[in-house]
Design a protein around this motif. Structure first.
Motif, PDB file in Angstrom:
ATOM      1  N   GLY A 143      -2.660   5.128  16.771  1.00  0.00           N
ATOM      2  CA  GLY A 143      -3.968   5.724  16.828  1.00  0.00           C
ATOM      3  C   GLY A 143      -4.166   6.426  15.734  1.00  0.00           C
ATOM      4  N   PHE A 144      -5.232   7.354  15.739  1.00  0.00           N
ATOM      5  CA  PHE A 144      -5.742   8.161  14.668  1.00  0.00           C
ATOM      6  C   PHE A 144      -4.807   9.126  14.040  1.00  0.00           C
ATOM      7  N   PHE A 145      -4.407   8.728  12.605  1.00  0.00           N
ATOM      8  CA  PHE A 145      -3.561   9.983  12.121  1.00  0.00           C
ATOM      9  C   PHE A 145      -4.338  10.372  10.820  1.00  0.00           C
ATOM     10  N   SER A 149      -0.777  -2.567  12.502  1.00  0.00           N
ATOM     11  CA  SER A 149      -2.079  -2.709  13.449  1.00  0.00           C
ATOM     12  C   SER A 149      -2.782  -1.422  13.652  1.00  0.00           C
ATOM     13  N   ARG A 166      -4.270   0.305  -7.659  1.00  0.00           N
ATOM     14  CA  ARG A 166      -4.048   1.241  -8.765  1.00  0.00           C
ATOM     15  C   ARG A 166      -2.681   1.880  -8.716  1.00  0.00           C
ATOM     16  N   ALA A 217      -1.547  -5.129  -7.129  1.00  0.00           N
ATOM     17  CA  ALA A 217      -2.068  -6.570  -6.386  1.00  0.00           C
ATOM     18  C   ALA A 217      -3.212  -6.158  -5.568  1.00  0.00           C
ATOM     19  N   ASP A 218      -4.123  -7.079  -5.243  1.00  0.00           N
ATOM     20  CA  ASP A 218      -5.191  -6.741  -4.456  1.00  0.00           C
ATOM     21  C   ASP A 218      -5.222  -7.510  -3.127  1.00  0.00           C
ATOM     22  N   LEU A 219      -5.248  -6.766  -1.955  1.00  0.00           N
ATOM     23  CA  LEU A 219      -5.208  -7.800  -0.861  1.00  0.00           C
ATOM     24  C   LEU A 219      -6.575  -8.547  -0.504  1.00  0.00           C
ATOM     25  N   MET A 243      -7.735   7.519   4.899  1.00  0.00           N
ATOM     26  CA  MET A 243      -8.534   6.583   5.636  1.00  0.00           C
ATOM     27  C   MET A 243      -9.462   7.447   6.742  1.00  0.00           C
ATOM     28  N   GLY A 273      -4.099  -1.764   4.469  1.00  0.00           N
ATOM     29  CA  GLY A 273      -5.331  -2.206   5.294  1.00  0.00           C
ATOM     30  C   GLY A 273      -6.686  -1.419   4.724  1.00  0.00           C
ATOM     31  N   LYS A 322      -7.115  -6.946  12.891  1.00  0.00           N
ATOM     32  CA  LYS A 322      -5.838  -6.353  13.611  1.00  0.00           C
ATOM     33  C   LYS A 322      -5.374  -6.813  14.824  1.00  0.00           C
ATOM     34  N   GLY A 345       0.715  -1.188   0.149  1.00  0.00           N
ATOM     35  CA  GLY A 345      -0.033   0.026   0.053  1.00  0.00           C
ATOM     36  C   GLY A 345       0.843   1.217  -0.105  1.00  0.00           C
ATOM     37  N   GLY A 346       1.788   1.192  -0.883  1.00  0.00           N
ATOM     38  CA  GLY A 346       2.675   2.555  -1.163  1.00  0.00           C
ATOM     39  C   GLY A 346       2.230   3.562  -1.790  1.00  0.00           C
ATOM     40  N   SER A 347       0.882   3.447  -2.392  1.00  0.00           N
ATOM     41  CA  SER A 347       0.702   4.825  -3.079  1.00  0.00           C
ATOM     42  C   SER A 347       0.036   5.959  -2.615  1.00  0.00           C
ATOM     43  N   ARG A 348      -0.274   5.919  -1.368  1.00  0.00           N
ATOM     44  CA  ARG A 348      -0.949   6.918  -0.570  1.00  0.00           C
ATOM     45  C   ARG A 348      -0.777   6.810   0.840  1.00  0.00           C
ATOM     46  N   GLY A 349      -0.951   7.929   1.683  1.00  0.00           N
ATOM     47  CA  GLY A 349      -0.900   7.857   3.117  1.00  0.00           C
ATOM     48  C   GLY A 349       0.385   7.507   3.687  1.00  0.00           C
TER      49      GLY A 349
HETATM   50  N1  LIG Z   1      -5.440   6.436   9.251  1.00  0.00           N
HETATM   51  C1  LIG Z   1      -5.390   6.062  10.421  1.00  0.00           C
HETATM   52  O1  LIG Z   1      -5.942   6.705  11.347  1.00  0.00           O
HETATM   53  C2  LIG Z   1      -5.133   4.611  11.040  1.00  0.00           C
HETATM   54  C3  LIG Z   1      -4.982   4.323  12.349  1.00  0.00           C
HETATM   55  C4  LIG Z   1      -4.778   3.007  12.749  1.00  0.00           C
HETATM   56  C5  LIG Z   1      -3.994   2.222  11.875  1.00  0.00           C
HETATM   57  N2  LIG Z   1      -4.217   2.662  10.525  1.00  0.00           N
HETATM   58  C6  LIG Z   1      -3.651   1.530   9.694  1.00  0.00           C
HETATM   59  O2  LIG Z   1      -2.460   2.366   8.958  1.00  0.00           O
HETATM   60  C7  LIG Z   1      -2.225   1.451   7.500  1.00  0.00           C
HETATM   61  C8  LIG Z   1      -1.954   2.610   6.592  1.00  0.00           C
HETATM   62  O3  LIG Z   1      -3.334   3.581   6.694  1.00  0.00           O
HETATM   63  P1  LIG Z   1      -3.548   4.743   5.833  1.00  0.00           P
HETATM   64  O4  LIG Z   1      -4.316   5.685   6.660  1.00  0.00           O
HETATM   65  O5  LIG Z   1      -2.309   5.234   5.498  1.00  0.00           O
HETATM   66  O6  LIG Z   1      -4.305   4.055   4.478  1.00  0.00           O
HETATM   67  P2  LIG Z   1      -4.636   4.732   3.286  1.00  0.00           P
HETATM   68  O7  LIG Z   1      -4.347   6.337   3.188  1.00  0.00           O
HETATM   69  O8  LIG Z   1      -6.152   4.427   3.002  1.00  0.00           O
HETATM   70  O9  LIG Z   1      -3.801   3.888   2.237  1.00  0.00           O
HETATM   71  C9  LIG Z   1      -3.728   2.787   2.186  1.00  0.00           C
HETATM   72  C10 LIG Z   1      -2.839   2.197   0.803  1.00  0.00           C
HETATM   73  O10 LIG Z   1      -3.228   0.794   0.802  1.00  0.00           O
HETATM   74  C11 LIG Z   1      -3.697   0.732  -0.571  1.00  0.00           C
HETATM   75  N3  LIG Z   1      -4.639  -0.390  -0.426  1.00  0.00           N
HETATM   76  C12 LIG Z   1      -5.799  -0.200  -0.130  1.00  0.00           C
HETATM   77  N4  LIG Z   1      -6.741  -1.144  -0.151  1.00  0.00           N
HETATM   78  C13 LIG Z   1      -6.158  -2.287  -0.987  1.00  0.00           C
HETATM   79  C14 LIG Z   1      -6.156  -3.463  -1.435  1.00  0.00           C
HETATM   80  N5  LIG Z   1      -7.575  -4.070  -1.100  1.00  0.00           N
HETATM   81  N6  LIG Z   1      -5.320  -4.112  -2.089  1.00  0.00           N
HETATM   82  C15 LIG Z   1      -3.904  -3.421  -2.051  1.00  0.00           C
HETATM   83  N7  LIG Z   1      -3.802  -2.214  -1.717  1.00  0.00           N
HETATM   84  C16 LIG Z   1      -4.601  -1.610  -1.172  1.00  0.00           C
HETATM   85  C17 LIG Z   1      -4.209   1.908  -0.932  1.00  0.00           C
HETATM   86  O11 LIG Z   1      -3.856   2.053  -2.527  1.00  0.00           O
HETATM   87  P3  LIG Z   1      -5.303   1.478  -3.322  1.00  0.00           P
HETATM   88  O12 LIG Z   1      -6.458   2.209  -3.016  1.00  0.00           O
HETATM   89  O13 LIG Z   1      -5.005   2.058  -4.892  1.00  0.00           O
HETATM   90  O14 LIG Z   1      -5.289   0.009  -3.673  1.00  0.00           O
HETATM   91  C18 LIG Z   1      -2.976   2.840  -0.301  1.00  0.00           C
HETATM   92  O15 LIG Z   1      -2.017   2.617  -0.890  1.00  0.00           O
HETATM   93  C19 LIG Z   1      -3.593   0.572   7.444  1.00  0.00           C
HETATM   94  O16 LIG Z   1      -3.124  -0.736   7.739  1.00  0.00           O
HETATM   95  C20 LIG Z   1      -4.563   0.960   8.340  1.00  0.00           C
HETATM   96  O17 LIG Z   1      -5.329   0.230   9.035  1.00  0.00           O
HETATM   97  C21 LIG Z   1      -4.591   3.907  10.160  1.00  0.00           C
END
Ligand SMILES: NC(=O)c1ccc[n+]([C@@H]2O[C@H](COP(=O)([O-])OP(=O)(O)OC[C@H]3O[C@@H](n4cnc5c(N)ncnc54)[C@H](OP(=O)(O)O)[C@@H]3O)[C@@H](O)[C@H]2O)c1
Length: 253
Positions: A192-194, A147, A47, A68-70, A198, A98, A165, A21-25
């Motif tokens: 925690g929340f960042f 997690s 994507r 690839a798709d989770l 997402m 995630g 998780k 998941g290195g394309s965003r976030g």
């Molecule tokens: N944000 C928060 O507050 C928070 C808090 C606690 C834990 N987390 C955890 O931290 C991690 C990173 O979160 P984030 O907020 O950075 O997420 P995000 O901004 O939603 O980015 C998710 C990344 O994963 C890819 N992805 C999503 N669904 C996928 C799928 N089915 N198959 C393959 N790739 C997929 C997305 O690309 P595509 O959409 O193109 O596939 C994107 O590159 C996650 O494990 C999340 O559960 C987040």
């Protein structure tokens, strides 16, 4: 401090990181920071986007992106196999990607339950197995599972995501016992929340509630979570394995 996951002074070889998941976030930030630190980085998402295209152009030797798709665990093995073929080794795996779906369990369709478990638990486990096998060939490595505080505190509407998780945390601990003998460390980061896509849908009211309940009074940033991950990749963490490191501004304390 340079990162040296295998603890073998691997200055002569290019260290290779796999970040899901290195394309965003958070994943994108990790890709950027690891490349800046001299790593070769392989990542996937469903994507491609402007970031993956620009990074492939800027780092043709050191950056690998493939779709690839989770939701399709077999695609994890294919991805890892192709990384092994292209870069020859894997030193670091960050199971970052995630999928969050919020719904009360009483109304969640069975298919949705299955896909949340597959995306957040089964596929990371499959990717870990494939990468760990590559790590054993080159003297060690480092596995970091992302997690969530949902794994350690109850929140309405996220029970299945929370179960996945929490499963990832249990997986990290037991796997640390299995892989220590191969000089592979396994840890969980528990954010925690960042701010990321997402959490973009969090309403202003809920954001205020989160901030109010957080001793540091705000959400985290992707860089603050990445800092903790990069700490675990550094020589400063060479004796750390089987642990869950909570980075949450204190909301769970
Ligand atoms: N944000 C928060 O507050 C928070 C808090 C606690 C834990 N987390 C955890 O931290 C991690 C990173 O979160 P984030 O907020 O950075 O997420 P995000 O901004 O939603 O980015 C998710 C990344 O994963 C890819 N992805 C999503 N669904 C996928 C799928 N089915 N198959 C393959 N790739 C997929 C997305 O690309 P595509 O959409 O193109 O596939 C994107 O590159 C996650 O494990 C999340 O559960 C987040």
């Amino acid at each position: 401090m340079s990162a040296d996951p295998a603890g073998e002074g691997a200055a002569a070889v290019h260290r290779v990181a796999v970040v899901s998941g290195g394309s965003r976030g958070l994943g994108r930030t990790l890709v950027e920071r690891l490349l800046a630190d001299g790593w070769r980085v392989a990542t996937f998402s469903r994507r491609a986007n402007e970031f993956t295209a620009a990074t492939a152009e800027a780092h043709p030797e050191d950056f690998h992106w493939a779709p690839a798709d989770l939701g399709e665990p077999e695609s994890m093995r294919v991805f890892a196999r192709n990384v092994g073929r292209r870069f020859g080794r894997v030193d670091l795996l960050v199971n970052n990607a995630g999928v969050l779906h919020q719904e009360l369990l009483l109304t969640t369709p069975s298919k949705q339950i299955d896909s949340l478990i597959t995306e957040n638990l089964t596929s990371p486990i499959q990717l870990t197995q494939a990468c760990a096998r590559l790590m054993t060939r080159h003297g060690g490595g480092n596995i970091i599972n992302i997690s969530s505080i949902n794994a350690i505190r109850g929140y309405r509407g996220v029970s299945v995501y929370a179960a996945a998780k929490a499963g990832l945390d249990g997986f990290s601990r037991s796997l640390a016992r299995e892989l220590g003998a191969f000089n592979i460390r396994v840890n969980s980061i528990v954010p925690g929340f960042f701010d990321s896509d997402m959490t973009a849908d969090v309403t202003d009211r809920n954001r205020e509630k989160i901030q109010h309940r957080t001793p540091l009074g705000r959400l985290g940033t992707v860089d603050e979570i990445a800092d903790a991950i990069l700490f675990l990749t550094s020589a400063r963490a060479h004796f750390v394995t089987g642990q869950s490191l909570v980075i949450d501004g204190g909301i769970t304390c």
